[in-house]
Design a protein around this motif. Structure first.
Motif, PDB file in Angstrom:
ATOM      1  N   THR A   1       0.625 -18.535  -3.566  1.00 22.31           N
ATOM      2  CA  THR A   1       0.790 -19.910  -3.115  1.00 22.31           C
ATOM      3  C   THR A   1      -0.541 -20.640  -3.161  1.00 22.31           C
ATOM      4  OG1 THR A   1       2.572 -19.195  -1.635  1.00 22.31           O
ATOM      5  CG2 THR A   1       1.612 -21.337  -1.179  1.00 22.31           C
ATOM      6  N   VAL A   2      -0.487 -21.895  -3.592  1.00 24.52           N
ATOM      7  CA  VAL A   2      -1.648 -22.788  -3.589  1.00 24.52           C
ATOM      8  C   VAL A   2      -1.289 -23.962  -2.689  1.00 24.52           C
ATOM      9  CG1 VAL A   2      -3.067 -24.346  -4.987  1.00 24.52           C
ATOM     10  CG2 VAL A   2      -2.404 -22.116  -5.895  1.00 24.52           C
ATOM     11  N   VAL A   3      -2.228 -24.367  -1.830  1.00 30.21           N
ATOM     12  CA  VAL A   3      -1.967 -25.469  -0.906  1.00 30.21           C
ATOM     13  C   VAL A   3      -2.780 -26.700  -1.291  1.00 30.21           C
ATOM     14  CG1 VAL A   3      -1.291 -24.020   1.046  1.00 30.21           C
ATOM     15  CG2 VAL A   3      -3.697 -24.586   0.736  1.00 30.21           C
ATOM     16  N   ALA A   4      -2.226 -27.865  -0.947  1.00 28.59           N
ATOM     17  CA  ALA A   4      -2.926 -29.147  -1.083  1.00 28.59           C
ATOM     18  C   ALA A   4      -3.269 -29.604   0.325  1.00 28.59           C
ATOM     19  CB  ALA A   4      -2.029 -30.167  -1.771  1.00 28.59           C
ATOM     20  N   ILE A   5      -4.543 -29.933   0.543  1.00 28.14           N
ATOM     21  CA  ILE A   5      -5.031 -30.265   1.880  1.00 28.14           C
ATOM     22  C   ILE A   5      -5.639 -31.666   1.874  1.00 28.14           C
ATOM     23  CG2 ILE A   5      -6.661 -29.596   3.698  1.00 28.14           C
ATOM     24  CD1 ILE A   5      -6.490 -26.737   2.516  1.00 28.14           C
ATOM     25  N   VAL A   6      -5.274 -32.465   2.873  1.00 25.97           N
ATOM     26  CA  VAL A   6      -5.861 -33.784   3.094  1.00 25.97           C
ATOM     27  C   VAL A   6      -6.267 -33.854   4.558  1.00 25.97           C
ATOM     28  CG1 VAL A   6      -5.421 -36.266   3.192  1.00 25.97           C
ATOM     29  CG2 VAL A   6      -4.549 -34.929   1.280  1.00 25.97           C
ATOM     30  N   GLU A   7      -7.500 -34.236   4.788  1.00 25.91           N
ATOM     31  CA  GLU A   7      -8.023 -34.371   6.153  1.00 25.91           C
ATOM     32  C   GLU A   7      -7.760 -33.126   6.996  1.00 25.91           C
ATOM     33  OE1 GLU A   7      -6.538 -38.051   7.740  1.00 25.91           O
ATOM     34  OE2 GLU A   7      -7.451 -39.223   6.126  1.00 25.91           O
ATOM     35  N   GLY A   8      -7.919 -31.964   6.383  1.00 21.55           N
ATOM     36  CA  GLY A   8      -7.790 -30.701   7.098  1.00 21.55           C
ATOM     37  C   GLY A   8      -6.368 -30.216   7.313  1.00 21.55           C
ATOM     38  N   LYS A   9      -5.380 -30.956   6.830  1.00 23.77           N
ATOM     39  CA  LYS A   9      -3.974 -30.582   7.021  1.00 23.77           C
ATOM     40  C   LYS A   9      -3.319 -30.289   5.675  1.00 23.77           C
ATOM     41  CE  LYS A   9      -3.984 -31.437  11.437  1.00 23.77           C
ATOM     42  NZ  LYS A   9      -3.906 -30.381  12.400  1.00 23.77           N
ATOM     43  N   ILE A  10      -2.466 -29.287   5.648  1.00 24.25           N
ATOM     44  CA  ILE A  10      -1.720 -28.961   4.437  1.00 24.25           C
ATOM     45  C   ILE A  10      -0.601 -29.984   4.282  1.00 24.25           C
ATOM     46  CG2 ILE A  10      -0.189 -27.269   3.354  1.00 24.25           C
ATOM     47  CD1 ILE A  10      -1.939 -25.090   4.702  1.00 24.25           C
ATOM     48  N   ILE A  11      -0.598 -30.687   3.142  1.00 24.95           N
ATOM     49  CA  ILE A  11       0.423 -31.698   2.882  1.00 24.95           C
ATOM     50  C   ILE A  11       1.410 -31.260   1.802  1.00 24.95           C
ATOM     51  CG2 ILE A  11      -1.037 -33.612   3.605  1.00 24.95           C
ATOM     52  CD1 ILE A  11      -1.184 -34.206   0.446  1.00 24.95           C
ATOM     53  N   GLY A  12       1.099 -30.158   1.129  1.00 19.70           N
ATOM     54  CA  GLY A  12       1.985 -29.677   0.081  1.00 19.70           C
ATOM     55  C   GLY A  12       1.562 -28.299  -0.372  1.00 19.70           C
ATOM     56  N   PHE A  13       2.414 -27.662  -1.134  1.00 23.44           N
ATOM     57  CA  PHE A  13       2.089 -26.343  -1.671  1.00 23.44           C
ATOM     58  C   PHE A  13       2.941 -26.063  -2.884  1.00 23.44           C
ATOM     59  CE2 PHE A  13       5.553 -25.576   1.249  1.00 23.44           C
ATOM     60  CZ  PHE A  13       6.327 -24.603   0.641  1.00 23.44           C
ATOM     61  N   CYS A  14       2.490 -25.164  -3.702  1.00 22.64           N
ATOM     62  CA  CYS A  14       3.287 -24.668  -4.815  1.00 22.64           C
ATOM     63  C   CYS A  14       3.120 -23.162  -4.847  1.00 22.64           C
ATOM     64  CB  CYS A  14       2.899 -25.317  -6.142  1.00 22.64           C
ATOM     65  SG  CYS A  14       1.235 -24.954  -6.686  1.00 22.64           S
ATOM     66  N   GLY A  15       4.094 -22.518  -5.397  1.00 19.54           N
ATOM     67  CA  GLY A  15       4.046 -21.064  -5.448  1.00 19.54           C
ATOM     68  C   GLY A  15       4.912 -20.534  -6.559  1.00 19.54           C
ATOM     69  N   TRP A  16       4.903 -19.250  -6.708  1.00 22.49           N
ATOM     70  CA  TRP A  16       5.659 -18.590  -7.760  1.00 22.49           C
ATOM     71  C   TRP A  16       6.016 -17.185  -7.320  1.00 22.49           C
ATOM     72  CZ3 TRP A  16       0.665 -19.992  -7.552  1.00 22.49           C
ATOM     73  CH2 TRP A  16      -0.289 -18.976  -7.594  1.00 22.49           C
ATOM     74  N   ALA A  17       7.062 -16.666  -7.938  1.00 25.91           N
ATOM     75  CA  ALA A  17       7.515 -15.318  -7.599  1.00 25.91           C
ATOM     76  C   ALA A  17       8.199 -14.704  -8.802  1.00 25.91           C
ATOM     77  CB  ALA A  17       8.482 -15.363  -6.423  1.00 25.91           C
ATOM     78  N   LEU A  18       8.052 -13.423  -8.927  1.00 27.54           N
ATOM     79  CA  LEU A  18       8.794 -12.651  -9.912  1.00 27.54           C
ATOM     80  C   LEU A  18       9.848 -11.867  -9.159  1.00 27.54           C
ATOM     81  CD1 LEU A  18       5.917 -11.185 -12.109  1.00 27.54           C
ATOM     82  CD2 LEU A  18       7.425 -13.077 -12.672  1.00 27.54           C
ATOM     83  N   PHE A  19      11.026 -11.784  -9.739  1.00 24.98           N
ATOM     84  CA  PHE A  19      12.052 -10.966  -9.111  1.00 24.98           C
ATOM     85  C   PHE A  19      12.921 -10.365 -10.202  1.00 24.98           C
ATOM     86  CE2 PHE A  19      13.549 -15.290  -9.360  1.00 24.98           C
ATOM     87  CZ  PHE A  19      14.873 -15.197  -9.773  1.00 24.98           C
ATOM     88  N   GLY A  20      13.534  -9.254  -9.887  1.00 24.55           N
ATOM     89  CA  GLY A  20      14.348  -8.557 -10.870  1.00 24.55           C
ATOM     90  C   GLY A  20      15.824  -8.655 -10.559  1.00 24.55           C
ATOM     91  N   ILE A  21      16.607  -8.769 -11.595  1.00 18.45           N
ATOM     92  CA  ILE A  21      18.053  -8.776 -11.465  1.00 18.45           C
ATOM     93  C   ILE A  21      18.581  -7.658 -12.357  1.00 18.45           C
ATOM     94  CG2 ILE A  21      20.167 -10.074 -11.932  1.00 18.45           C
ATOM     95  CD1 ILE A  21      18.561 -12.627 -11.517  1.00 18.45           C
ATOM     96  N   ILE A  22      19.433  -6.812 -11.804  1.00 16.58           N
ATOM     97  CA  ILE A  22      20.021  -5.738 -12.604  1.00 16.58           C
ATOM     98  C   ILE A  22      21.331  -6.250 -13.189  1.00 16.58           C
ATOM     99  CG2 ILE A  22      20.963  -3.409 -12.586  1.00 16.58           C
ATOM    100  CD1 ILE A  22      19.011  -2.805 -10.289  1.00 16.58           C
ATOM    101  N   LEU A  23      21.405  -6.254 -14.499  1.00 20.82           N
ATOM    102  CA  LEU A  23      22.576  -6.733 -15.201  1.00 20.82           C
ATOM    103  C   LEU A  23      22.875  -5.769 -16.337  1.00 20.82           C
ATOM    104  CD1 LEU A  23      24.622  -9.085 -15.511  1.00 20.82           C
ATOM    105  CD2 LEU A  23      22.971 -10.158 -17.057  1.00 20.82           C
ATOM    106  N   LEU A  24      24.058  -5.239 -16.345  1.00 15.36           N
ATOM    107  CA  LEU A  24      24.463  -4.270 -17.371  1.00 15.36           C
ATOM    108  C   LEU A  24      23.467  -3.119 -17.498  1.00 15.36           C
ATOM    109  CD1 LEU A  24      25.681  -6.768 -20.122  1.00 15.36           C
ATOM    110  CD2 LEU A  24      27.076  -5.526 -18.463  1.00 15.36           C
ATOM    111  N   LYS A  25      23.052  -2.597 -16.337  1.00 20.59           N
ATOM    112  CA  LYS A  25      22.143  -1.449 -16.235  1.00 20.59           C
ATOM    113  C   LYS A  25      20.745  -1.734 -16.787  1.00 20.59           C
ATOM    114  CE  LYS A  25      25.825   1.925 -16.203  1.00 20.59           C
ATOM    115  NZ  LYS A  25      26.341   3.153 -16.743  1.00 20.59           N
ATOM    116  N   LYS A  26      20.408  -2.996 -16.972  1.00 27.21           N
ATOM    117  CA  LYS A  26      19.061  -3.373 -17.404  1.00 27.21           C
ATOM    118  C   LYS A  26      18.479  -4.305 -16.356  1.00 27.21           C
ATOM    119  CE  LYS A  26      19.913  -3.086 -22.346  1.00 27.21           C
ATOM    120  NZ  LYS A  26      19.878  -3.796 -23.620  1.00 27.21           N
ATOM    121  N   THR A  27      17.196  -4.141 -16.079  1.00 22.46           N
ATOM    122  CA  THR A  27      16.534  -5.020 -15.125  1.00 22.46           C
ATOM    123  C   THR A  27      15.919  -6.184 -15.883  1.00 22.46           C
ATOM    124  OG1 THR A  27      16.042  -3.181 -13.647  1.00 22.46           O
ATOM    125  CG2 THR A  27      14.763  -5.190 -13.350  1.00 22.46           C
ATOM    126  N   LEU A  28      16.360  -7.355 -15.536  1.00 26.13           N
ATOM    127  CA  LEU A  28      15.807  -8.566 -16.130  1.00 26.13           C
ATOM    128  C   LEU A  28      14.811  -9.155 -15.144  1.00 26.13           C
ATOM    129  CD1 LEU A  28      19.147 -10.176 -17.336  1.00 26.13           C
ATOM    130  CD2 LEU A  28      17.587  -8.740 -18.655  1.00 26.13           C
TER     131      LEU A  28
END
Length: 100
Positions: A57-84
């Motif tokens: 996660t990355v945060v955006a800060i104005v005047e010492g306060k977090i006003i926004g953030f962005c982030g990312w995640a990887l996750f796996g899904i098992i479909l037809l015995k394969k992990t995507l």
């Protein structure tokens, strides 16, 4: 107004959770059922970010306060015995007037 971007720290979880909670209410009121939004609580947002230690996660800060953030995640899904592996990215922000 100066905006600072930095990697989120584990102690940022409360401010990130507040932005997450407010953004959900402001964005989805009128689009999702009110009964669904009533179940969204600040406490549930706090638990999400406290438990994941604000990783990827990355945060955006104005005047010492977090006003926004962005982030990312990887996750796996098992479909037809394969992990995507899937990638998910997200961005949340709230007007400065809403920051405590």
């Amino acid at each position: 107004m100066k905006v600072i971007l930095r990697k989120a720290l584990p102690d940022d979880y409360e401010q990130i959770a507040f932005v997450h909670y407010k953004a959900w209410l402001e964005t989805y009121t009128g689009l999702l059922p009110e009964s669904f939004l009533k179940n969204r609580t600040l406490e549930s947002s706090i638990n999400i970010f406290k438990n994941n230690l604000c990783s990827n996660t990355v945060v955006a800060i104005v005047e010492g306060k977090i006003i926004g953030f962005c982030g990312w995640a990887l996750f796996g899904i098992i479909l037809l015995k394969k992990t995507l592996v899937k990638f998910m990215a997200y961005t949340y922000s709230t007007p400065i007037k809403n920051i405590k």
